[in-house]
Scaffold this motif. Structure first.
Motif, mmCIF file in Angstrom:
data_model
loop_
_atom_site.group_PDB
_atom_site.id
_atom_site.type_symbol
_atom_site.label_atom_id
_atom_site.label_comp_id
_atom_site.label_asym_id
_atom_site.label_seq_id
_atom_site.Cartn_x
_atom_site.Cartn_y
_atom_site.Cartn_z
ATOM 1 N N PRO A 31 1.450 -5.625 22.178
ATOM 2 C CA PRO A 31 1.664 -6.608 23.254
ATOM 3 C C PRO A 31 3.100 -6.577 23.802
ATOM 4 C CG PRO A 31 0.365 -7.588 21.506
ATOM 5 C CD PRO A 31 0.858 -6.255 20.991
ATOM 6 N N MET A 32 4.074 -6.486 22.906
ATOM 7 C CA MET A 32 5.462 -6.404 23.353
ATOM 8 C C MET A 32 5.702 -5.088 24.091
ATOM 9 S SD MET A 32 9.054 -6.613 21.256
ATOM 10 C CE MET A 32 8.800 -5.096 20.373
ATOM 11 N N ARG A 34 3.636 -3.414 25.853
ATOM 12 C CA ARG A 34 3.060 -3.504 27.211
ATOM 13 C C ARG A 34 3.945 -4.348 28.121
ATOM 14 N NH1 ARG A 34 -1.568 -3.528 23.963
ATOM 15 N NH2 ARG A 34 -2.535 -1.489 24.160
ATOM 16 N N ARG A 35 4.479 -5.437 27.587
ATOM 17 C CA ARG A 35 5.379 -6.281 28.394
ATOM 18 C C ARG A 35 6.622 -5.505 28.811
ATOM 19 N NH1 ARG A 35 3.974 -10.082 24.512
ATOM 20 N NH2 ARG A 35 5.962 -9.831 23.429
ATOM 21 N N MET A 36 7.062 -4.589 27.944
ATOM 22 C CA MET A 36 8.264 -3.797 28.226
ATOM 23 C C MET A 36 7.940 -2.503 28.964
ATOM 24 S SD MET A 36 10.228 -4.362 24.617
ATOM 25 C CE MET A 36 11.665 -3.427 25.112
ATOM 26 N N ASN A 37 6.667 -2.305 29.327
ATOM 27 C CA ASN A 37 6.210 -1.097 30.016
ATOM 28 C C ASN A 37 6.436 0.181 29.207
ATOM 29 O OD1 ASN A 37 5.225 -2.419 32.347
ATOM 30 N ND2 ASN A 37 7.319 -2.635 33.077
ATOM 31 N N GLU A 87 -1.999 -0.112 29.246
ATOM 32 C CA GLU A 87 -3.132 -0.886 28.735
ATOM 33 C C GLU A 87 -3.981 0.029 27.848
ATOM 34 O OE1 GLU A 87 -3.792 -4.152 28.892
ATOM 35 O OE2 GLU A 87 -1.840 -4.273 29.870
#
Length: 82
Positions: free
Chosen positions: A48-49, A51-54, A58
């Protein structure tokens, strides 16, 4: 972050792109099963982190006959068809 987590993230950062390089050059690459198992745990926790940081895309659905390494790659957002 604990040192073990940081080390695992570094190993993940070396392992996943190594597959991309191997694929691009036609070389085989299959990390040790123990490494894949450990990285799968870290990936599940940190995705999850990531993905938030690109850093991760997904998650994609791996084929039903996918190996543990292919499941790991899919969890990072790697499209196994390319």
């Amino acid at each position: 972050m604990p040192a073990r987590t940081v080390g695992s993230l570094v190993l993940l950062d070396l392992t996943v792109p190594a597959r991309d390089l191997a694929r691009a050059t036609g070389a085989p690459f299959e990390p040790a099963p123990a490494v894949v198992a450990e990285l799968a745990k870290v990936c599940e926790e940190m995705a999850p982190m990531g993905r938030r940081m690109n850093v991760f895309g997904e998650a994609v659905v791996p084929p039903t006959d996918a190996s543990a390494f292919e499941h790991l790659l899919a969890a990072t957002g790697r499209d196994l068809r390319i």
